[in-house]
Scaffold this active site. Structure first.
Site, PDB file in Angstrom:
ATOM      1  N   HIS A 247       0.867  -1.254  -0.038  1.00  0.00           N
ATOM      2  CA  HIS A 247       0.035  -0.109   0.059  1.00  0.00           C
ATOM      3  C   HIS A 247       0.761   1.102  -0.024  1.00  0.00           C
ATOM      4  O   HIS A 247       0.374   2.300   0.799  1.00  0.00           O
ATOM      5  CB  HIS A 247      -0.890  -0.195   1.089  1.00  0.00           C
ATOM      6  CG  HIS A 247      -2.110  -0.956   1.156  1.00  0.00           C
ATOM      7  ND1 HIS A 247      -3.207  -0.437   0.261  1.00  0.00           N
ATOM      8  CD2 HIS A 247      -2.398  -1.873   1.369  1.00  0.00           C
ATOM      9  CE1 HIS A 247      -4.163  -1.273   0.423  1.00  0.00           C
ATOM     10  NE2 HIS A 247      -3.680  -2.383   0.990  1.00  0.00           N
TER      11      HIS A 247
ATOM     12  N   GLY B 249      -8.973 -13.740  -6.538  1.00  0.00           N
ATOM     13  CA  GLY B 249      -9.426 -13.141  -5.116  1.00  0.00           C
ATOM     14  C   GLY B 249      -8.222 -13.488  -4.010  1.00  0.00           C
ATOM     15  O   GLY B 249      -8.670 -13.329  -2.811  1.00  0.00           O
TER      16      GLY B 249
ATOM     17  N   GLY C 109      -5.330 -12.096  -3.750  1.00  0.00           N
ATOM     18  CA  GLY C 109      -4.529 -10.963  -3.475  1.00  0.00           C
ATOM     19  C   GLY C 109      -3.200 -10.965  -4.188  1.00  0.00           C
ATOM     20  O   GLY C 109      -1.962 -10.545  -3.872  1.00  0.00           O
TER      21      GLY C 109
ATOM     22  N   SER D 165      -2.639 -10.472  -7.628  1.00  0.00           N
ATOM     23  CA  SER D 165      -2.553  -9.731  -8.699  1.00  0.00           C
ATOM     24  C   SER D 165      -2.942 -10.462  -9.923  1.00  0.00           C
ATOM     25  O   SER D 165      -2.510 -10.234 -11.065  1.00  0.00           O
ATOM     26  CB  SER D 165      -1.173  -9.121  -9.042  1.00  0.00           C
ATOM     27  OG  SER D 165      -1.193  -8.314  -9.899  1.00  0.00           O
ATOM     28  N   SER D 166      -4.162 -11.383 -10.051  1.00  0.00           N
ATOM     29  CA  SER D 166      -4.810 -11.881 -10.931  1.00  0.00           C
ATOM     30  C   SER D 166      -5.320 -10.810 -12.037  1.00  0.00           C
ATOM     31  O   SER D 166      -5.112 -11.025 -13.464  1.00  0.00           O
ATOM     32  CB  SER D 166      -5.746 -12.797 -10.851  1.00  0.00           C
ATOM     33  OG  SER D 166      -6.700 -12.331 -10.162  1.00  0.00           O
TER      34      SER D 166
ATOM     35  N   ASP E 274       1.920  -3.820  -9.394  1.00  0.00           N
ATOM     36  CA  ASP E 274       1.307  -5.091 -10.077  1.00  0.00           C
ATOM     37  C   ASP E 274       1.577  -5.155 -11.538  1.00  0.00           C
ATOM     38  O   ASP E 274       2.239  -6.001 -12.218  1.00  0.00           O
ATOM     39  CB  ASP E 274       0.079  -5.394  -9.698  1.00  0.00           C
ATOM     40  CG  ASP E 274      -0.338  -5.642  -8.466  1.00  0.00           C
ATOM     41  OD1 ASP E 274       0.573  -5.575  -7.393  1.00  0.00           O
ATOM     42  OD2 ASP E 274      -1.448  -5.493  -7.982  1.00  0.00           O
TER      43      ASP E 274
END
Length: 414
Positions: free
Chosen positions: A55, A145, A147, A149-150, A200
């Site tokens: 973040h 889902g 986390g 970075s799909s 990402d």
């Protein structure tokens, strides 16, 4: 050889990703069953784990992401009628729409990430204004889902495919890939309406096998750092809590709004320009700002960048085993100051550390998803067993595990 002999059932451990030929063949088979004929080729891009620096990409901070061996695979063929036709192994019904109809918030769901890439590449002048459309079939080995970075893997695989099919010979050199990063960020922010930073997409397009990246989100500098885990008897274990995270429900955006407000109050482009937490708190106090939430968010943004810088120095010096306390401090900050952890994430982080992990923290956007643990190779069975036992004891979703071996960037397969 497996490190997991005597540990949890191998069915619970995704220690090795599916083979590239198998995954590429699945994308091609889905294309053939959904559209007439064969694709022009198959491209793929990696999922992402972030060693540390969470973040902070949207506050100009430092992060140390690496590409996972798990990848998203796209079979792609150009069209001439201005249509986009998209199909995924997870959502096998074909989605169809006009290129000219793509706009913020339309389409919704997973097609937005692909349609957004087309829109952004046209907007950036990287595709012709009269682009004729494309057929795309998607097979992904990146857990959705989690986390990991799909979404960026989806975007970057298509960006590379379109760059090769329609770009110049320099489309995939370093500068060309940086241009694709910018377009993919626009796709996610402006069409999919996910207020993420650019970490990402950067790692998906610039990753190097056996390395993580030192990404300076203020200057844009991208420097590969060796990550010789095997040589140091270490494993990066990604623990998918199987509690899905959602970045478009307002939580991620709300935190970004707060730190961007803090930067405006402090009259800096990003919080990276503030030298220390103490400096930020003092300057905000002088302005009469004592909102506890704002101060917590600022404390995380500044301290996390400092931790990522310290971790980068340890990697340069080859002191990988000393990363643990930094990972632990990162999780504490994400849990208490940024408030993006969850019961499931805290549970697996605590269990991993109690079982001997050198350090552990949540990874990705938070609110579910995955954690990452730095573990001595010999301790992997004990750590995985402890995590499974802790989740069973609390009746939480059963986690799965990935071996985070730093892999290569987005590229053509066939």
């Amino acid at each position: 050889m497996t490190f997991l002999e005597g540990g949890p059932a191998l069915a619970e451990i995704h220690w090795h990703p599916p083979s590239s030929p198998e995954s590429a063949a699945r994308a091609e088979a889905l294309f053939a069953s959904s559209f007439d004929g064969a694709p022009a080729g198959v491209w793929s891009a990696p999922g992402r784990a972030n060693l540390i620096g969470e973040h902070v990409d949207y506050v100009g901070g430092i992060c140390l992401p690496l590409a996972l061996p798990q990848r998203t695979w796209l079979a792609v063929r150009p069209r001439t009628d201005g249509l986009l036709r998209l199909v995924s192994g997870q959502c096998p019904e074909v989605w169809q729409g006009a290129v000219r109809a793509v706009r913020p918030g339309h389409p919704r769901g997973w097609p937005a990430y692909l349609a957004g890439v087309v829109w952004a590449l046209i907007s950036e002048g990287l595709l012709p204004a009269g682009f004729g459309g494309v057929d795309v079939a998607v097979h992904s080995d990146v857990p959705l889902g989690a986390g990991l970075s799909s979404s960026a893997a989806l975007e970057c695989a298509l960006a590379v495919a379109l760059a090769e099919l329609f770009g110049s010979g320099s489309s995939l050199d370093t500068a060309g890939r940086s241009a694709l990063v910018k377009a993919c960020i626009r796709a996610e922010n402006e069409i999919a309406l996910a207020a993420t930073g650019g970490m990402d997409q950067t790692v998906a397009l610039h990753a190097r096998t056996g390395h993580c990246l030192r990404l300076d989100c203020d200057s844009g500098a991208v420097d590969p750092l060796p990550l010789p885990l095997d040589a140091n008897g270490l494993v990066l274990l990604v623990i998918n809590t199987n509690a899905p995270h959602r970045l478009v429900d307002g939580q991620y955006r709300a935190r970004r709004v707060v730190v961007e407000r803090a930067a405006r109050l402090l009259r800096v482009p990003t919080l990276r320009r503030i030298s220390s937490v103490q400096d930020a708190v003092g300057r905000l106090a002088a302005l009469g700002e004592d909102d506890p939430e704002l101060l917590r968010r600022v404390r995380h943004a500044i301290s996390e960048t400092a931790r990522a810088g310290a971790a980068a120095r340890l990697l340069v010096e080859g002191r990988l085993a000393e990363l643990g306390p930094l990972l632990d401090a990162s999780h504490t900050s994400l849990r208490e100051d940024y408030e993006v952890s969850s019961l499931e994430l805290d549970n697996v982080v605590d269990a991993a550390k109690e079982a001997g992990a050198l350090g552990a923290r949540m990874v990705g956007g938070g609110f579910g998803g995955s954690a990452l643990a730095l573990v001595e190779t010999a301790a992997v069975p004990a750590v995985t067993e402890a995590v499974l036992a802790a989740t069973e004891a609390k009746a939480l979703p059963t986690p799965t595990f990935l071996h985070a071996l730093p892999g290569p960037s987005a590229a053509r397969w066939s």
